[in-house]
Motif scaffolding. Structure first.
Motif, PDB file in Angstrom:
ATOM      1  N   GLY A   1     -58.521   1.335-107.026  1.00 26.98           N
ATOM      2  CA  GLY A   1     -59.209   0.681-108.132  1.00 26.98           C
ATOM      3  C   GLY A   1     -59.013   1.488-109.408  1.00 26.98           C
ATOM      4  O   GLY A   1     -58.874   2.712-109.343  1.00 26.98           O
ATOM      5  N   VAL A   2     -58.981   0.794-110.551  1.00 29.97           N
ATOM      6  CA  VAL A   2     -58.841   1.478-111.843  1.00 29.97           C
ATOM      7  C   VAL A   2     -59.895   0.934-112.796  1.00 29.97           C
ATOM      8  O   VAL A   2     -59.998  -0.288-112.992  1.00 29.97           O
ATOM      9  CB  VAL A   2     -57.439   1.244-112.453  1.00 29.97           C
ATOM     10  N   ILE A   3     -60.667   1.841-113.376  1.00 29.31           N
ATOM     11  CA  ILE A   3     -61.640   1.451-114.409  1.00 29.31           C
ATOM     12  C   ILE A   3     -61.289   2.209-115.674  1.00 29.31           C
ATOM     13  O   ILE A   3     -61.243   3.445-115.667  1.00 29.31           O
ATOM     14  CB  ILE A   3     -63.087   1.778-113.964  1.00 29.31           C
ATOM     15  N   GLY A   4     -61.009   1.472-116.746  1.00 31.35           N
ATOM     16  CA  GLY A   4     -60.636   2.115-118.008  1.00 31.35           C
ATOM     17  C   GLY A   4     -59.669   1.256-118.782  1.00 31.35           C
ATOM     18  O   GLY A   4     -59.741   0.024-118.696  1.00 31.35           O
TER      19      GLY A   4
ATOM     20  N   ILE B   1     -67.266   5.331-102.310  1.00 28.15           N
ATOM     21  CA  ILE B   1     -66.227   4.312-102.194  1.00 28.15           C
ATOM     22  C   ILE B   1     -65.663   4.322-100.774  1.00 28.15           C
ATOM     23  O   ILE B   1     -65.804   5.294-100.049  1.00 28.15           O
ATOM     24  CB  ILE B   1     -65.093   4.511-103.232  1.00 28.15           C
ATOM     25  N   ASP B   2     -65.022   3.214-100.407  1.00 27.21           N
ATOM     26  CA  ASP B   2     -64.475   3.075 -99.057  1.00 27.21           C
ATOM     27  C   ASP B   2     -63.458   4.191 -98.762  1.00 27.21           C
ATOM     28  O   ASP B   2     -62.709   4.612 -99.638  1.00 27.21           O
ATOM     29  CB  ASP B   2     -63.782   1.703 -98.956  1.00 27.21           C
ATOM     30  N   ARG B   3     -63.432   4.643 -97.530  1.00 31.94           N
ATOM     31  CA  ARG B   3     -62.602   5.779 -97.128  1.00 31.94           C
ATOM     32  C   ARG B   3     -61.101   5.514 -97.326  1.00 31.94           C
ATOM     33  O   ARG B   3     -60.314   6.430 -97.505  1.00 31.94           O
ATOM     34  CB  ARG B   3     -62.881   6.083 -95.644  1.00 31.94           C
TER      35      ARG B   3
ATOM     36  N   GLU C   1     -70.845  12.018-113.516  1.00 29.53           N
ATOM     37  CA  GLU C   1     -71.356  12.555-112.249  1.00 29.53           C
ATOM     38  C   GLU C   1     -71.402  11.446-111.182  1.00 29.53           C
ATOM     39  O   GLU C   1     -71.014  11.666-110.040  1.00 29.53           O
ATOM     40  CB  GLU C   1     -72.750  13.126-112.492  1.00 29.53           C
ATOM     41  N   VAL C   2     -71.871  10.291-111.581  1.00 30.68           N
ATOM     42  CA  VAL C   2     -71.927   9.158-110.639  1.00 30.68           C
ATOM     43  C   VAL C   2     -70.528   8.846-110.100  1.00 30.68           C
ATOM     44  O   VAL C   2     -70.330   8.696-108.887  1.00 30.68           O
ATOM     45  CB  VAL C   2     -72.522   7.896-111.326  1.00 30.68           C
ATOM     46  N   PHE C   3     -69.539   8.779-111.004  1.00 30.07           N
ATOM     47  CA  PHE C   3     -68.169   8.442-110.573  1.00 30.07           C
ATOM     48  C   PHE C   3     -67.614   9.503-109.636  1.00 30.07           C
ATOM     49  O   PHE C   3     -67.042   9.204-108.587  1.00 30.07           O
ATOM     50  CB  PHE C   3     -67.235   8.297-111.789  1.00 30.07           C
ATOM     51  N   VAL C   4     -67.786  10.762-110.031  1.00 37.32           N
ATOM     52  CA  VAL C   4     -67.208  11.853-109.233  1.00 37.32           C
ATOM     53  C   VAL C   4     -67.883  11.909-107.867  1.00 37.32           C
ATOM     54  O   VAL C   4     -67.216  12.050-106.836  1.00 37.32           O
ATOM     55  CB  VAL C   4     -67.321  13.186-109.997  1.00 37.32           C
ATOM     56  N   GLU C   5     -69.194  11.759-107.859  1.00 40.74           N
ATOM     57  CA  GLU C   5     -69.910  11.795-106.567  1.00 40.74           C
ATOM     58  C   GLU C   5     -69.548  10.602-105.678  1.00 40.74           C
ATOM     59  O   GLU C   5     -69.523  10.720-104.458  1.00 40.74           O
ATOM     60  CB  GLU C   5     -71.427  11.839-106.809  1.00 40.74           C
ATOM     61  N   ALA C   6     -69.237   9.487-106.309  1.00 39.16           N
ATOM     62  CA  ALA C   6     -68.858   8.295-105.525  1.00 39.16           C
ATOM     63  C   ALA C   6     -67.465   8.436-104.913  1.00 39.16           C
ATOM     64  O   ALA C   6     -67.082   7.658-104.035  1.00 39.16           O
ATOM     65  CB  ALA C   6     -68.910   7.048-106.405  1.00 39.16           C
ATOM     66  N   GLY C   7     -66.709   9.432-105.407  1.00 36.22           N
ATOM     67  CA  GLY C   7     -65.370   9.656-104.853  1.00 36.22           C
ATOM     68  C   GLY C   7     -64.235   9.318-105.800  1.00 36.22           C
ATOM     69  O   GLY C   7     -63.068   9.288-105.398  1.00 36.22           O
ATOM     70  N   ALA C   8     -64.576   9.085-107.075  1.00 34.90           N
ATOM     71  CA  ALA C   8     -63.539   8.714-108.046  1.00 34.90           C
ATOM     72  C   ALA C   8     -62.790   9.941-108.550  1.00 34.90           C
ATOM     73  O   ALA C   8     -63.330  11.048-108.548  1.00 34.90           O
ATOM     74  CB  ALA C   8     -64.172   8.001-109.244  1.00 34.90           C
ATOM     75  N   ALA C   9     -61.535   9.731-108.982  1.00 36.37           N
ATOM     76  CA  ALA C   9     -60.803  10.725-109.764  1.00 36.37           C
ATOM     77  C   ALA C   9     -60.964  10.328-111.221  1.00 36.37           C
ATOM     78  O   ALA C   9     -60.530   9.238-111.611  1.00 36.37           O
ATOM     79  CB  ALA C   9     -59.338  10.732-109.377  1.00 36.37           C
ATOM     80  N   VAL C  10     -61.618  11.177-112.013  1.00 40.47           N
ATOM     81  CA  VAL C  10     -61.772  10.892-113.438  1.00 40.47           C
ATOM     82  C   VAL C  10     -60.633  11.577-114.176  1.00 40.47           C
ATOM     83  O   VAL C  10     -60.446  12.780-114.026  1.00 40.47           O
ATOM     84  CB  VAL C  10     -63.140  11.376-113.962  1.00 40.47           C
TER      85      VAL C  10
ATOM     86  N   VAL D   1     -64.328  -4.441-110.048  1.00 40.01           N
ATOM     87  CA  VAL D   1     -63.571  -3.290-109.527  1.00 40.01           C
ATOM     88  C   VAL D   1     -64.518  -2.353-108.778  1.00 40.01           C
ATOM     89  O   VAL D   1     -64.216  -1.902-107.663  1.00 40.01           O
ATOM     90  CB  VAL D   1     -62.832  -2.553-110.665  1.00 40.01           C
ATOM     91  N   ALA D   2     -65.684  -2.058-109.377  1.00 40.31           N
ATOM     92  CA  ALA D   2     -66.632  -1.136-108.738  1.00 40.31           C
ATOM     93  C   ALA D   2     -67.083  -1.683-107.383  1.00 40.31           C
ATOM     94  O   ALA D   2     -67.100  -0.963-106.378  1.00 40.31           O
ATOM     95  CB  ALA D   2     -67.833  -0.904-109.657  1.00 40.31           C
ATOM     96  N   ALA D   3     -67.439  -2.962-107.336  1.00 41.64           N
ATOM     97  CA  ALA D   3     -67.883  -3.569-106.079  1.00 41.64           C
ATOM     98  C   ALA D   3     -66.749  -3.548-105.047  1.00 41.64           C
ATOM     99  O   ALA D   3     -66.973  -3.281-103.863  1.00 41.64           O
ATOM    100  CB  ALA D   3     -68.343  -5.006-106.340  1.00 41.64           C
ATOM    101  N   SER D   4     -65.520  -3.794-105.505  1.00 43.79           N
ATOM    102  CA  SER D   4     -64.380  -3.882-104.581  1.00 43.79           C
ATOM    103  C   SER D   4     -64.049  -2.533-103.948  1.00 43.79           C
ATOM    104  O   SER D   4     -63.701  -2.481-102.761  1.00 43.79           O
ATOM    105  CB  SER D   4     -63.151  -4.429-105.323  1.00 43.79           C
ATOM    106  N   VAL D   5     -64.152  -1.436-104.714  1.00 46.62           N
ATOM    107  CA  VAL D   5     -63.803  -0.137-104.120  1.00 46.62           C
ATOM    108  C   VAL D   5     -64.887   0.338-103.151  1.00 46.62           C
ATOM    109  O   VAL D   5     -64.607   1.145-102.264  1.00 46.62           O
ATOM    110  CB  VAL D   5     -63.502   0.966-105.180  1.00 46.62           C
ATOM    111  N   LEU D   6     -66.099  -0.168-103.281  1.00 44.35           N
ATOM    112  CA  LEU D   6     -67.153   0.215-102.326  1.00 44.35           C
ATOM    113  C   LEU D   6     -66.840  -0.318-100.934  1.00 44.35           C
ATOM    114  O   LEU D   6     -67.041   0.347 -99.932  1.00 44.35           O
ATOM    115  CB  LEU D   6     -68.518  -0.307-102.786  1.00 44.35           C
ATOM    116  N   TYR D   7     -66.322  -1.564-100.895  1.00 50.96           N
ATOM    117  CA  TYR D   7     -65.999  -2.179 -99.603  1.00 50.96           C
ATOM    118  C   TYR D   7     -64.528  -2.017 -99.207  1.00 50.96           C
ATOM    119  O   TYR D   7     -64.143  -2.374 -98.097  1.00 50.96           O
ATOM    120  CB  TYR D   7     -66.329  -3.672 -99.633  1.00 50.96           C
TER     121      TYR D   7
END
Lengths: 166, 418
Positions: B292-295, B317-319, B343-352, B401-407
């Motif tokens: 997923g890409v946000i930006g 986010i999904d493994r 912090e939310v993004f990084v903790e969720a598993g995102a690469a910022v 995008v956010a919802a999709s990367v969770l599942y």
């Protein structure tokens, strides 16, 4: 000016990423190098199939997408003499005129892959030698014709020191 | 006789009574180039035997497309820009400063009523703040740098009347995708788009910028909106320049007018490989997603980051999925840090990653593998766009995008919206 060559046919909405991909165009200003990758994502063999003077022929909205001027420059350096399409996206259209790549707007439905064409830009006629048909070309607006005849926008500026359409 | 916004701005800037289809040479208020286009423009500038740009204060160059540089060849182009910017004393934005289309409005360079060119097709973005801005190639940019002028064919205007309000979980991105799907990739070619109506009035400036950003994806030359009080307040908060907003006359002549009721709109997704290949999210829900890409210049602003973080907060986010987040500018990155969103993004598993274009243009920052599916908030999903012609790119809103990367699969975001 008469142009002569064979047809490489593409569909509608050929975008500038297909003409020259972003993964190549950021690396260099060497257009001979970029030319080797023209149309690569649609036809990996395209560059090697072109004989000097050949035409790219497509449907509508050719050149949509980004403003990259590497698109017309790479086409020119791939030895393609002109692009023939039903319609062009506007930034690409301007970029072609500015860099000196002739664009031919006409109905391309009756033109197929491999057809041999002769284009008389002055008379505004495209002869499909393989099919024995003649197709009328939409004339370029006067401003664009002036820039094209001056040899592109750089030459126009060198000649007049700015825009001169009088 | 009455005029559209495009006709009015081009009349003022050319000193002529400009009507649709006239050709005018007009004065430019601002001129911009980025790292994919400035190199050729500098070359053309030199070939034109020019010594100085027309007005350094009204020129900017931005390194955003391949930023920081992934390759020595790119570094050479970046250095060429830095040298030119130093010599010419123009505005210059280096790596990490952000995407050109965020920086020009945010740094106050462009204001309502301006005429602006940028050597990037998404220059149409500033139409959201009542600027006639349009993308050009490098040689047109060089002509603008030298003379402060450019020739324009005055566009006809396609007016989009957007009635009603967007429902919860449906955003500006869904709306513009829907419009592009409806009129197709060349539905507004050679035209100015004008967006009006209750739906636009209800949107923030961030959201309006998303809509104008994608005008080019329907072939339009610019994507104009009138300046209301929201616009005026936003511009005053970002710029010290004086400005005069430009309104269309009530009886202006339009090439086409289409009316829409947006109140029943669903989240939309553009499927591979064209932006006008649009469907409601339900039609593609369940398709597995590897990245997923946000930006990007379309959806990397505060509102976008807040919406995405709202969905991702406290979750992982999904493994089997990656998430890349690129805020649109350094200022927005800082703001997002202050608000705890990073912090939310990084903790969720995102690469910022660095503020800039991120992985959108396929040069770096997340090139997908063969056959992978990506869902992105960007504006283009052409085959090969992200650097691999065998991958598949879906476009959606930051919420989708956010919802999709969770599942790990394309997901309707409305289940996360209270």
């Amino acid at each position: 000016m008469d142009l002569h060559g064979k047809v490489h046919k593409f569909a509608n909405d050929v975008n500038t990423d297909y003409i020259i991909s972003g993964r190549h165009k950021f690396k260099t200003l060497d257009m001979k190098e970029l030319a080797k990758h023209v149309m690569e994502d649609l036809d990996p063999e395209f560059y090697s199939k072109v004989t000097k003077g050949d035409f790219i022929v497509a449907g509508s909205n050719f050149g949509c997408g980004s403003s990259r001027e590497q698109a017309p420059l790479a086409i020119i350096n791939a030895n393609v003499s002109a692009v023939i399409a039903k319609s062009f996206a506007r930034i690409f259209y301007r970029n072609c005129i500015n860099t000196g790549l002739p664009l031919i707007e006409c109905n391309t439905d009756g033109i197929d892959e491999g057809d041999e064409l002769e284009v008389d830009l002055g008379a505004g006629i495209l002869h499909n030698l393989s099919k024995g048909t003649d197709i009328a070309i939409t004339p370029l607006p006067a401003v664009m014709l002036k820039i094209l005849n001056d040899g592109g926008l750089v030459e126009h500026f060198k000649k007049y020191g700015g825009f001169n359409f009088d | 006789m009455s005029k559209t916004i495009a006709e009015k701005i081009l009349s003022t800037k050319s000193g002529q009574d400009a009507r649709a289809n006239d050709i005018v040479v007009a004065d430019l208020d601002f001129v911009m180039g980025q790292d994919g286009t400035s190199g050729l423009a500098i070359q053309a500038f030199e070939e034109m035997q020019a010594k100085q740009v027309f007005d350094p204060a009204r020129v900017a160059m931005v390194i955003d497309h391949s930023s920081p540089s992934p390759l020595a060849g790119v570094s050479a182009l970046h250095r060429q820009m830095r040298v030119f910017a130093d010599e010419q004393k123009i505005n210059f934005y280096d790596i990490g400063d952000g995407v050109c289309h965020q920086l020009l409005p945010e740094q106050g360079h462009v204001v309502p009523g301006d005429l602006v060119i940028g050597a990037d097709s998404h220059t149409c973005t500033y139409g959201a703040i009542n600027v006639f801005s349009t993308g050009v190639g490098s040689t047109d940019l060089a002509a603008g740098l030298v003379s402060g002028k450019l020739w324009f064919k005055v566009p006809e205007t396609f007016k989009f009347v957007l009635n009603g309000r967007l429902p919860a979980g449906v955003y500006a991105k869904d709306l513009i995708l829907y419009l592009i799907g409806d009129v197709t990739a060349d539905g507004a070619t050679y035209m100015a788009a004008e967006y009006v109506g209750e739906a636009i009035a209800a949107l923030s400036i961030d959201a309006r910028l998303t809509i104008s950003n994608m005008a080019i994806e329907m072939g339009a030359k610019c994507g104009l909106m009138e300046a209301d009080q929201k616009t005026i307040d936003w511009v005053r908060a970002h710029s010290k320049k004086d400005f005069t907003p430009v309104k269309a006359d009530l009886d202006a002549v339009y090439a086409r007018i289409k009316e829409y009721d947006v109140s029943k709109l669903e989240p939309q997704v553009a499927k591979p490989h064209t932006v006008d290949n649009v469907c409601p999210v339900g039609e593609v829900a369940g398709i597995p997603i590897q990245q997923g890409v946000i930006g990007t210049c379309t959806n990397g602003r505060m509102e976008d980051l807040r919406i995405a973080a709202g969905i991702l907060k406290g979750k992982k986010i999904d493994r089997h999925t990656r998430l890349i987040v690129a805020p649109s500018s350094r200022q927005l990155m800082l703001q997002a840090m202050r608000e705890g969103l990073i912090e939310v993004f990084v903790e969720a598993g995102a690469a910022v990653v660095t503020p800039g274009c991120g992985p959108c243009v396929g040069t770096h920052n997340g090139v997908p593998s063969d056959g992978e599916n990506v869902i992105s908030t960007a504006n283009r999903n052409f085959k090969g766009r992200m650097g691999n012609p065998t991958s598949f790119i879906y476009l959606g809103s930051p919420a989708t995008v956010a919802a999709s990367v969770l599942y790990g699969k394309i997901t309707d975001p409305r289940e996360f919206i209270k």
